[in-house]
Design an enzyme around this catalytic site. Sequence first.
Site, PDB file in Angstrom:
ATOM      1  N   GLY A 134     -31.113  -0.472 114.759  1.00 55.69           N
ATOM      2  CA  GLY A 134     -31.628  -0.898 113.454  1.00 55.69           C
ATOM      3  C   GLY A 134     -33.132  -1.102 113.570  1.00 55.69           C
ATOM      4  CB  SER A 137     -35.287  -7.551 116.150  1.00 53.73           C
ATOM      5  OG  SER A 137     -34.087  -7.771 115.437  1.00 53.73           O
ATOM      6  CB  SER A 202     -36.017 -10.945 113.800  1.00 53.97           C
ATOM      7  OG  SER A 202     -34.733 -11.151 113.201  1.00 53.97           O
ATOM      8  CB  SER A 216     -28.216 -11.902 111.361  1.00 54.11           C
ATOM      9  OG  SER A 216     -29.379 -12.458 110.874  1.00 54.11           O
ATOM     10  CB  SER A 217     -27.850 -17.369 110.753  1.00 55.47           C
ATOM     11  OG  SER A 217     -27.907 -18.453 109.876  1.00 55.47           O
ATOM     12  CE1 TYR A 472     -33.476 -19.678 117.255  1.00 48.25           C
ATOM     13  CE2 TYR A 472     -35.290 -20.747 118.398  1.00 48.25           C
ATOM     14  CZ  TYR A 472     -34.677 -19.603 117.923  1.00 48.25           C
ATOM     15  OH  TYR A 472     -35.258 -18.378 118.115  1.00 48.25           O
TER      16      TYR A 472
HETATM   17  C1  FAD Z   1     -38.354 -13.194 118.021  1.00 45.82           C
HETATM   18  C2  FAD Z   1     -36.963 -13.056 117.501  1.00 45.82           C
HETATM   19  C3  FAD Z   1     -36.523 -13.862 116.459  1.00 45.82           C
HETATM   20  C4  FAD Z   1     -35.209 -13.747 115.983  1.00 45.82           C
HETATM   21  N1  FAD Z   1     -34.793 -14.558 114.969  1.00 45.82           N
HETATM   22  C5  FAD Z   1     -33.539 -14.444 114.500  1.00 45.82           C
HETATM   23  C6  FAD Z   1     -33.072 -15.276 113.432  1.00 45.82           C
HETATM   24  O1  FAD Z   1     -33.797 -16.119 112.902  1.00 45.82           O
HETATM   25  N2  FAD Z   1     -31.804 -15.108 113.015  1.00 45.82           N
HETATM   26  C7  FAD Z   1     -30.990 -14.173 113.566  1.00 45.82           C
HETATM   27  O2  FAD Z   1     -29.858 -14.055 113.134  1.00 45.82           O
HETATM   28  N3  FAD Z   1     -31.390 -13.392 114.576  1.00 45.82           N
HETATM   29  C8  FAD Z   1     -32.638 -13.487 115.051  1.00 45.82           C
HETATM   30  N4  FAD Z   1     -33.051 -12.678 116.076  1.00 45.82           N
HETATM   31  C9  FAD Z   1     -32.144 -11.700 116.654  1.00 45.82           C
HETATM   32  C10 FAD Z   1     -32.171 -10.320 115.958  1.00 45.82           C
HETATM   33  O3  FAD Z   1     -33.303 -10.187 115.146  1.00 45.82           O
HETATM   34  C11 FAD Z   1     -30.904 -10.156 115.145  1.00 45.82           C
HETATM   35  O4  FAD Z   1     -29.838 -10.005 116.037  1.00 45.82           O
HETATM   36  C12 FAD Z   1     -30.915  -9.006 114.132  1.00 45.82           C
HETATM   37  O5  FAD Z   1     -29.802  -9.168 113.300  1.00 45.82           O
HETATM   38  C13 FAD Z   1     -30.874  -7.634 114.745  1.00 45.82           C
HETATM   39  O6  FAD Z   1     -31.134  -6.683 113.727  1.00 45.82           O
HETATM   40  P1  FAD Z   1     -31.772  -5.270 114.058  1.00 45.82           P
HETATM   41  O7  FAD Z   1     -31.789  -4.484 112.808  1.00 45.82           O
HETATM   42  O8  FAD Z   1     -33.058  -5.435 114.765  1.00 45.82           O
HETATM   43  O9  FAD Z   1     -30.674  -4.668 115.041  1.00 45.82           O
HETATM   44  P2  FAD Z   1     -30.872  -4.019 116.464  1.00 45.82           P
HETATM   45  O10 FAD Z   1     -31.572  -4.962 117.363  1.00 45.82           O
HETATM   46  O11 FAD Z   1     -31.432  -2.668 116.339  1.00 45.82           O
HETATM   47  O12 FAD Z   1     -29.352  -3.897 116.922  1.00 45.82           O
HETATM   48  C14 FAD Z   1     -28.600  -5.048 117.228  1.00 45.82           C
HETATM   49  C15 FAD Z   1     -27.145  -4.650 117.451  1.00 45.82           C
HETATM   50  O13 FAD Z   1     -26.592  -4.178 116.226  1.00 45.82           O
HETATM   51  C16 FAD Z   1     -26.158  -2.837 116.346  1.00 45.82           C
HETATM   52  N5  FAD Z   1     -26.488  -2.159 115.094  1.00 45.82           N
HETATM   53  C17 FAD Z   1     -27.694  -2.109 114.471  1.00 45.82           C
HETATM   54  N6  FAD Z   1     -27.590  -1.436 113.320  1.00 45.82           N
HETATM   55  C18 FAD Z   1     -26.291  -1.031 113.215  1.00 45.82           C
HETATM   56  C19 FAD Z   1     -25.553  -0.279 112.253  1.00 45.82           C
HETATM   57  N7  FAD Z   1     -26.117   0.196 111.152  1.00 45.82           N
HETATM   58  N8  FAD Z   1     -24.238  -0.052 112.499  1.00 45.82           N
HETATM   59  C20 FAD Z   1     -23.643  -0.536 113.600  1.00 45.82           C
HETATM   60  N9  FAD Z   1     -24.286  -1.258 114.524  1.00 45.82           N
HETATM   61  C21 FAD Z   1     -25.590  -1.504 114.332  1.00 45.82           C
HETATM   62  C22 FAD Z   1     -26.884  -2.275 117.551  1.00 45.82           C
HETATM   63  O14 FAD Z   1     -26.176  -1.229 118.163  1.00 45.82           O
HETATM   64  C23 FAD Z   1     -26.953  -3.502 118.443  1.00 45.82           C
HETATM   65  O15 FAD Z   1     -25.748  -3.679 119.101  1.00 45.82           O
HETATM   66  C24 FAD Z   1     -34.347 -12.791 116.567  1.00 45.82           C
HETATM   67  C25 FAD Z   1     -34.812 -11.969 117.599  1.00 45.82           C
HETATM   68  C26 FAD Z   1     -36.103 -12.094 118.066  1.00 45.82           C
HETATM   69  C27 FAD Z   1     -36.559 -11.214 119.178  1.00 45.82           C
END
Ligand code: FAD
Length: 552
Positions: A134, A137, A202, A216-217, A472
Amino acid sequence: MAAMKWWGWGLEGVEFTHADKPSLAPFIEEVLGLKVGPVTAAPPRLVDLPVPESALPEELRGALVHAVGDGLVSVDALDRVVHARGKSLRDLIRQRRGDFVRIPDVVVRPGSEAEVAEVLRVAIAADAIVIAFGGGSSISGSLEAPAGETRPVISLDLARLDKLLEIDGPSRLARAQAGVFGPHIEEQLGRQGYTLGHLPDSFTHSTLGGWIATRSSGMQSDRYGDIADLVKGLRMVTPSGTLVARAVPATSTGPSVRQMVLGSEGRLGIITEATVQVRRLPAQRTILGYLFPTFSDGLAAMRDIAESECSVSVTRVSDANETRFSFATRKRATLVDKVQSHALQAFLRRRLGYDVSQMALSFIGYEGSAGHVAAQRRAVGKIVKRHGGLCIGSGPGALYDQKKFDTPYIRDFLLDRGAAADVSETAMPWSRLTPVYDAVNAAAYAAFAEVGVRGYLMCHLSHSYHAGACLYFTFAFVPTPGGDILAEYDIVKSAIQQTFVDAGATVSHHHAVGTEHARWLEQDISAPGVKMLKALFDGTDPGRHLNPGKIV
Ligand SMILES: Cc1cc2nc3c(=O)[nH]c(=O)nc-3n(C[C@H](O)[C@H](O)[C@H](O)COP(=O)(O)OP(=O)(O)OC[C@H]3O[C@@H](n4cnc5c(N)ncnc54)[C@H](O)[C@@H]3O)c2cc1C
């Protein structure tokens, strides 16, 4: 949306600076013993690192090009390195070391559900593995291919699936493609007067599909709910066809397939679109700052707010350590600011009896009509007062609201100077909050002592529910001279995570399992729970083609 840095958070050229925050360097030196000067551990240049060649078979490359088009199948080294991992501290350290164990052979960018289905079909036919990507992150090691993976590895970048497809106005349901990033979905909804209201830290670099796949939240979860509450329907391409969970407010159709997809981390299929609950853009939105004499007072106030009839959008309260950190990141103060701050401190000490070193900074958000916001502020104000708290107005809250997405850059700032910083988060019932907080503090400082470093741990409550809350934790330390930063980090991180499960809390409230948290999963959900998940993954994806090795 441009890809993030291969070695850190956010876009190239965007960095955290302490230059305009005069108290930060002295604070870091005091708590970590780190003299903040120029960069001492800059990331290397990618051209100087040994990026493994792509081992993409020619026949599979041809089939992928046929599926999505020529310019959308990339074997470029930078592209493959950016897609190799997420943004956990372990990910960043190994990226910076050039420790590229099993990076993708190819990055593929489909533009429709039909193209996703075709990519999955040809991947399975060629016995390749597919890792959905995605925003990249992930902070739980959810994106990396297993080290020993011998099959071709395809990173499926979903960023082209970025459209809001339709809004069902009377039902306040919006159907959107899964690769849409946070700012873009809000922009598309906003044009029609709606908001999803999902704001993880993020937000700028994560997608709807990623939020769903990790459960996510966002910071406004008190009002909008977590992503698991917001998703009402979805579509996911699986090895046996496209799964459709229709968008209905509730259903009694056996174990919820929708819930099984939530948190599945790409192991069950590729989510292509989701129907989410949206709300009308609020007439008013404000976040107020409060101070409490102690963290315990702040927690008690949040618990009473959750139990009351108050309806707030954000509840957040920091412990004394995090409050000190927040104050240390304030920008250069004007003379008026200084006078006001001294007056406030004197008032807190003399009139309210605060020990300023124990004080807890809190933010509470309000949204809705002017009348609703005013009524909620009054009702919350009474609860805050009962716990010795004081409202400090909307200035600090507005600043927090503007700067919240800059915070992730601080980790790179510290890494650039040789220090490690990371987070661990959990949830538990209100009755367990203080025992968990105390146990984690004891465990973290014991771990710092075991490693032989001066570490710092800070914490905030970030999401409240009727039954409990999310705590957290952020920790930082400077590794021992000549020590292995990753080995020392593991000791601290493991101590905190183990304490969560030992103390009756969950291994993660919103960061997912991935590989980082997998070893604690059985202690959290029990052995039969893990067996059930394995059966679900094996039954849906018998060839283990979908993001193998994550969660269990
Ligand atoms: C600095 C920082 C701050 C953060 N803050 C938060 C926060 O406040 N709240 C929170 O919930 N999380 C937070 N996170 C964690 C992260 O951002 C979340 O887990 C977010 O939901 C991941 O989304 P993404 O699109 O970047 O997915 P990715 O990182 O690209 O993927 C995450 C997972 O989801 C899978 N995936 C992605 N897209 C799909 C799809 N379309 N179909 C099937 N599987 C898929 C991937 O294969 C992988 O397993 C944070 C991370 C960082 C580094």
